[in-house]
Design a protein around this motif. Structure first.
Motif, short mmCIF file in Angstrom:
data_model
loop_
_atom_site.label_atom_id
_atom_site.label_comp_id
_atom_site.label_asym_id
_atom_site.label_seq_id
_atom_site.Cartn_x
_atom_site.Cartn_y
_atom_site.Cartn_z
N MET A 1 56.57 40.94 43.46
CA MET A 1 57.29 40.87 42.18
C MET A 1 56.79 39.69 41.35
N ALA A 2 56.57 38.54 41.98
CA ALA A 2 56.06 37.37 41.26
C ALA A 2 54.67 37.65 40.70
N LEU A 3 53.83 38.32 41.48
CA LEU A 3 52.49 38.67 41.00
C LEU A 3 52.58 39.62 39.81
N ALA A 4 53.46 40.60 39.88
CA ALA A 4 53.63 41.54 38.76
C ALA A 4 54.10 40.80 37.52
N ARG A 5 55.03 39.85 37.67
CA ARG A 5 55.49 39.08 36.52
C ARG A 5 54.37 38.26 35.90
#
Length: 62
Positions: free
Chosen positions: A24-28
């Motif tokens: 999720m952090a990578l997607a953000r």
């Protein structure tokens, strides 16, 4: 059903629970980078139209 199959389901669930926050952090971060690139492209020209979106009189890019 073997023990390997029985153990793989909880192991998969644990792996998902551990790695989902990182994903999720990578997607953000990727979405944020895309927004920055888009904003820079819009600010590139005084009329607010990015260079990649303009078409010349001959139908090609300006």
């Amino acid at each position: 059903m073997t023990h390997e199959v029985a153990n793989s389901a909880p192991a998969s669930a644990i792996a998902l629970r551990v790695f989902i926050p990182d994903a999720m952090a990578l997607a953000r971060r990727l979405l944020g980078a895309g927004v920055r690139v888009g904003a820079a492209a819009l600010m590139e020209r005084p009329d607010g139209i990015p260079t990649a979106c303009t078409v010349g009189e001959d139908g090609g890019r300006e």
